[in-house]
Design a protein around this motif. Sequence first.
Motif, short mmCIF file in Angstrom:
data_model
loop_
_atom_site.label_atom_id
_atom_site.label_comp_id
_atom_site.label_asym_id
_atom_site.label_seq_id
_atom_site.Cartn_x
_atom_site.Cartn_y
_atom_site.Cartn_z
N LYS A 4 -12.79 4.39 0.25
CA LYS A 4 -11.87 5.16 -0.59
C LYS A 4 -10.45 5.07 -0.03
CE LYS A 4 -11.21 9.80 -0.88
NZ LYS A 4 -11.58 11.20 -1.00
N VAL A 8 -7.27 3.42 -2.01
CA VAL A 8 -6.04 4.20 -2.24
C VAL A 8 -4.83 3.47 -1.66
CG1 VAL A 8 -4.84 6.33 -1.64
CG2 VAL A 8 -7.20 6.41 -2.43
N SER A 9 -4.99 2.88 -0.49
CA SER A 9 -3.88 2.16 0.13
C SER A 9 -3.48 0.95 -0.69
CB SER A 9 -4.26 1.71 1.54
OG SER A 9 -4.49 2.81 2.36
N VAL A 11 -4.05 0.36 -3.93
CA VAL A 11 -3.48 0.76 -5.21
C VAL A 11 -2.06 1.30 -5.02
CG1 VAL A 11 -3.71 2.38 -7.14
CG2 VAL A 11 -5.71 1.15 -6.30
N SER A 12 -1.82 2.03 -3.95
CA SER A 12 -0.47 2.55 -3.69
C SER A 12 0.53 1.41 -3.46
CB SER A 12 -0.49 3.46 -2.47
OG SER A 12 -1.25 4.60 -2.72
N HIS A 62 -0.92 6.89 -10.38
CA HIS A 62 0.02 7.31 -9.35
C HIS A 62 -0.35 8.69 -8.79
CE1 HIS A 62 3.77 8.03 -7.25
NE2 HIS A 62 3.89 9.17 -7.92
N CYS A 65 -3.56 8.66 -6.63
CA CYS A 65 -3.28 8.14 -5.28
C CYS A 65 -2.51 9.16 -4.45
CB CYS A 65 -2.51 6.83 -5.35
SG CYS A 65 -3.50 5.47 -5.96
N LYS A 66 -1.54 9.81 -5.07
CA LYS A 66 -0.76 10.83 -4.36
C LYS A 66 -1.66 11.99 -3.94
CE LYS A 66 3.35 13.70 -4.93
NZ LYS A 66 2.76 14.96 -4.50
N ASN A 68 -4.88 11.85 -3.30
CA ASN A 68 -5.72 11.42 -2.18
C ASN A 68 -4.94 11.36 -0.87
OD1 ASN A 68 -8.35 11.09 -3.24
ND2 ASN A 68 -7.67 9.29 -4.34
N LYS A 69 -3.71 10.92 -0.91
CA LYS A 69 -2.89 10.90 0.30
C LYS A 69 -2.63 12.32 0.81
CE LYS A 69 -0.37 6.59 -0.28
NZ LYS A 69 0.95 5.99 -0.47
#
Length: 84
Positions: A4, A8-9, A11-12, A62, A65-66, A68-69
């Motif tokens: 995961k 996420v990395s 896709v970001s 977007h 992803c944000k 998840n970060k």
Amino acid sequence: MLLKKCIVSVVSVILQPAASIVAFAGFQLLVNLQVLLVWQIYKAQRNVVLCAAEILLYWCIHHICKYNKDLEHLEELEKRYKAE
């Protein structure tokens, strides 16, 4: 969890240069709205829907992803506080 984080990395990293898609889609939306007022109503309506969908899809990806970060950051903070 590692998969995961990698997704996420990746896709970001892809979304950063893809931000220009939002500007292009917005411009296309304005152009298609003008076309909608003049002629080719059905084609213009389809294009307006497609442009709006592009913007919505980008926005959703977007924010996922944000989120998840932010979640990872909060988990790190929680680990720090528990370690203290």
